[in-house]
Design a protein around this motif. Structure first.
Motif, PDB file in Angstrom:
ATOM      1  N   THR A  59     -28.544   2.569  23.874  1.00 33.84           N
ATOM      2  CA  THR A  59     -28.173   3.794  24.590  1.00 33.84           C
ATOM      3  C   THR A  59     -29.203   4.123  25.660  1.00 33.84           C
ATOM      4  O   THR A  59     -28.857   4.468  26.800  1.00 33.84           O
ATOM      5  N   GLU A  60     -30.494   3.974  25.310  1.00 33.93           N
ATOM      6  CA  GLU A  60     -31.563   4.203  26.289  1.00 33.93           C
ATOM      7  C   GLU A  60     -31.472   3.197  27.425  1.00 33.93           C
ATOM      8  O   GLU A  60     -31.655   3.537  28.602  1.00 33.93           O
ATOM      9  N   LYS A  65     -30.328   1.844  33.013  1.00 28.96           N
ATOM     10  CA  LYS A  65     -29.757   0.855  33.929  1.00 28.96           C
ATOM     11  C   LYS A  65     -28.604   1.414  34.755  1.00 28.96           C
ATOM     12  O   LYS A  65     -28.477   1.121  35.942  1.00 28.96           O
ATOM     13  N   TYR A  66     -27.737   2.217  34.122  1.00 25.60           N
ATOM     14  CA  TYR A  66     -26.521   2.671  34.798  1.00 25.60           C
ATOM     15  C   TYR A  66     -26.456   4.186  34.982  1.00 25.60           C
ATOM     16  O   TYR A  66     -25.522   4.689  35.606  1.00 25.60           O
ATOM     17  N   GLY A  67     -27.418   4.902  34.394  1.00 28.80           N
ATOM     18  CA  GLY A  67     -27.405   6.357  34.497  1.00 28.80           C
ATOM     19  C   GLY A  67     -26.351   7.016  33.636  1.00 28.80           C
ATOM     20  O   GLY A  67     -25.973   8.160  33.874  1.00 28.80           O
ATOM     21  N   SER A  68     -25.845   6.300  32.628  1.00 26.85           N
ATOM     22  CA  SER A  68     -24.786   6.847  31.788  1.00 26.85           C
ATOM     23  C   SER A  68     -25.358   7.780  30.729  1.00 26.85           C
ATOM     24  O   SER A  68     -26.448   7.553  30.204  1.00 26.85           O
ATOM     25  N   GLU A  71     -22.722  10.348  25.846  1.00 30.87           N
ATOM     26  CA  GLU A  71     -21.276  10.540  25.660  1.00 30.87           C
ATOM     27  C   GLU A  71     -20.480   9.468  26.412  1.00 30.87           C
ATOM     28  O   GLU A  71     -19.496   8.925  25.898  1.00 30.87           O
ATOM     29  N   GLN A  72     -20.920   9.177  27.643  1.00 34.99           N
ATOM     30  CA  GLN A  72     -20.248   8.129  28.425  1.00 34.99           C
ATOM     31  C   GLN A  72     -20.410   6.766  27.753  1.00 34.99           C
ATOM     32  O   GLN A  72     -19.467   5.965  27.713  1.00 34.99           O
ATOM     33  N   ALA A  73     -21.614   6.513  27.236  1.00 36.26           N
ATOM     34  CA  ALA A  73     -21.876   5.243  26.552  1.00 36.26           C
ATOM     35  C   ALA A  73     -20.995   5.108  25.316  1.00 36.26           C
ATOM     36  O   ALA A  73     -20.449   4.029  25.032  1.00 36.26           O
ATOM     37  N   ALA A  74     -20.837   6.213  24.577  1.00 37.23           N
ATOM     38  CA  ALA A  74     -20.001   6.190  23.371  1.00 37.23           C
ATOM     39  C   ALA A  74     -18.537   5.939  23.724  1.00 37.23           C
ATOM     40  O   ALA A  74     -17.843   5.180  23.032  1.00 37.23           O
TER      41      ALA A  74
END
Length: 214
Positions: A59-60, A65-68, A71-74
């Motif tokens: 998640t980190e 890397k993408y600024g996500s 919640e977006q990652a999930a």
């Protein structure tokens, strides 16, 4: 009449869309039996060539890397899980907390290139990471994957113990970067047709049928 196509599947073993792309491609090929045969080789691409040995929290890493956001990652992980499930591949997202260096996995895949078992090894590596949550930078995990694919564990151990195939892997990585490939999966057919991303089986099926008819 069966047409034989050459496929270079450029990917990383820590790339979920590469696992989806391979499942999708194999589904398409099963629909094209009797029409199309392929000679497929897996080519190396590292999403994170500078990854530290201990890896990073996923998640980190994605945030950096993408600024996500978490919640977006999930949401992205759930999308990947459902896409995989539809294709018969299991992503156990709760087991995959970190992202790791994959260079040694690519060395092992290069070693397996002429054995007829490279595809089996690739699938074993995807399963080890995405389904079982294992660390693909660990030699014990790589040797286990090699053995499950039908390869010699002793030979795999010998490859990993030194730096065999390191130069060859770096050369291939650079070749595809120079060719303009900066995201994976990248499926290169007959050295001139490119299908990018984890496409649905229908996209691969249509493209392969068109190329075979040329």
């Amino acid at each position: 009449m069966t047409t034989t196509l050459k496929i270079d599947f450029v990917s990383d073993v820590s790339c979920p869309w590469c696992a989806i792309g391979l499942q999708s491609l194999e589904t398409a090929l099963s629909r094209l039996q009797g029409e199309v045969e392929v000679q497929m080789q897996f080519q190396p691409f590292e999403l994170n060539p500078q990854m530290v040995p201990e890896g990073e929290d996923i998640t980190e890493h994605l945030s950096k890397k993408y600024g996500s956001t978490p919640e977006q990652a999930a949401a992205a992980r759930e999308n990947i899980r459902t896409r995989g499930e539809a294709l018969g591949f299991t992503f156990n997202m709760d087991k995959r907390a970190r992202i790791y260096n994959t260079f040694d996995a690519h060395r092992l895949l290069h070693w397996a290139e002429d054995t007829g078992l490279q595809t089996a090894l690739k699938k074993a590596l995807f399963k080890a990471y995405f389904t079982d949550g294992k660390d693909p930078s660990q030699h014990a995990v790589l040797i286990e994957a090699a053995e499950s694919a039908g390869l010699s564990g002793d030979e795999a151990r010998a490859v990993l113990a030194g730096d065999e195939f390191a130069d060859a892997v770096r050369e291939q990585e650079q070749f595809y970067l120079n060719a303009g490939i900066h995201s994976v999966p990248a499926v290169v057919i007959n050295d001139r047709h490119l299908i990018s991303g984890g496409q649905p089986p229908e996209v691969f099926e249509q493209a392969l049928r068109q190329i075979a008819a040329e």
